[in-house]
Design a protein around this motif. Structure first.
Motif, PDB file in Angstrom:
ATOM      1  N   GLY A  57       0.822  -1.217   0.000  1.00  0.00           N
ATOM      2  CA  GLY A  57       0.000   0.000   0.000  1.00  0.00           C
ATOM      3  C   GLY A  57       0.848   1.256   0.000  1.00  0.00           C
ATOM      4  O   GLY A  57       0.562   2.212  -0.736  1.00  0.00           O
ATOM      5  N   LEU A  58       1.901   1.279   0.821  1.00  0.00           N
ATOM      6  CA  LEU A  58       2.783   2.451   0.845  1.00  0.00           C
ATOM      7  C   LEU A  58       3.492   2.649  -0.490  1.00  0.00           C
ATOM      8  O   LEU A  58       3.639   3.785  -0.960  1.00  0.00           O
ATOM      9  CB  LEU A  58       3.811   2.309   1.972  1.00  0.00           C
ATOM     10  N   VAL A  59       3.929   1.571  -1.100  1.00  0.00           N
ATOM     11  CA  VAL A  59       4.599   1.692  -2.400  1.00  0.00           C
ATOM     12  C   VAL A  59       3.627   2.220  -3.444  1.00  0.00           C
ATOM     13  O   VAL A  59       3.976   3.091  -4.248  1.00  0.00           O
ATOM     14  CB  VAL A  59       5.193   0.332  -2.834  1.00  0.00           C
ATOM     15  N   MET A  60       2.399   1.738  -3.427  1.00  0.00           N
ATOM     16  CA  MET A  60       1.426   2.194  -4.417  1.00  0.00           C
ATOM     17  C   MET A  60       1.043   3.656  -4.198  1.00  0.00           C
ATOM     18  O   MET A  60       0.896   4.414  -5.155  1.00  0.00           O
ATOM     19  CB  MET A  60       0.185   1.309  -4.379  1.00  0.00           C
ATOM     20  N   VAL A  61       0.877   4.060  -2.948  1.00  0.00           N
ATOM     21  CA  VAL A  61       0.471   5.439  -2.651  1.00  0.00           C
ATOM     22  C   VAL A  61       1.605   6.415  -2.927  1.00  0.00           C
ATOM     23  O   VAL A  61       1.393   7.499  -3.467  1.00  0.00           O
ATOM     24  CB  VAL A  61       0.003   5.545  -1.182  1.00  0.00           C
TER      25      VAL A  61
END
Length: 76
Positions: A64-68
């Motif tokens: 999620g952090l990588v995508m955001v």
């Protein structure tokens, strides 16, 4: 790989495994050491939460952090 080489590789692997099993010392798990103070065991739910749910949740947070935080341009 021909049959002779496969048989030789299997024999070497089996021999090595057998020798490692025969030469290893017992774990001596029943012998308590001085100062040994094991805690209480984990329940089934604790074990599943610690070794299944927690890694999956950590993986999901990282994804999620990588995508955001992805700064690359979107291609359409």
């Amino acid at each position: 790989m021909d049959k002779k080489n496969a048989m030789r590789a299997g024999a070497v692997a089996a021999g090595t495994t057998l020798m490692m099993l025969l030469m290893s010392s017992p774990a001596l798990a029943l012998t308590r050491d001085d100062g040994d103070d094991p805690g209480s065991g984990l329940s089934v739910m604790d074990t599943i939460g610690l070794y299944v749910v927690a890694p999956i949740a950590l993986f999901a947070v990282i994804v999620g952090l990588v995508m955001v935080l992805d700064k690359s341009k979107k291609t359409v």
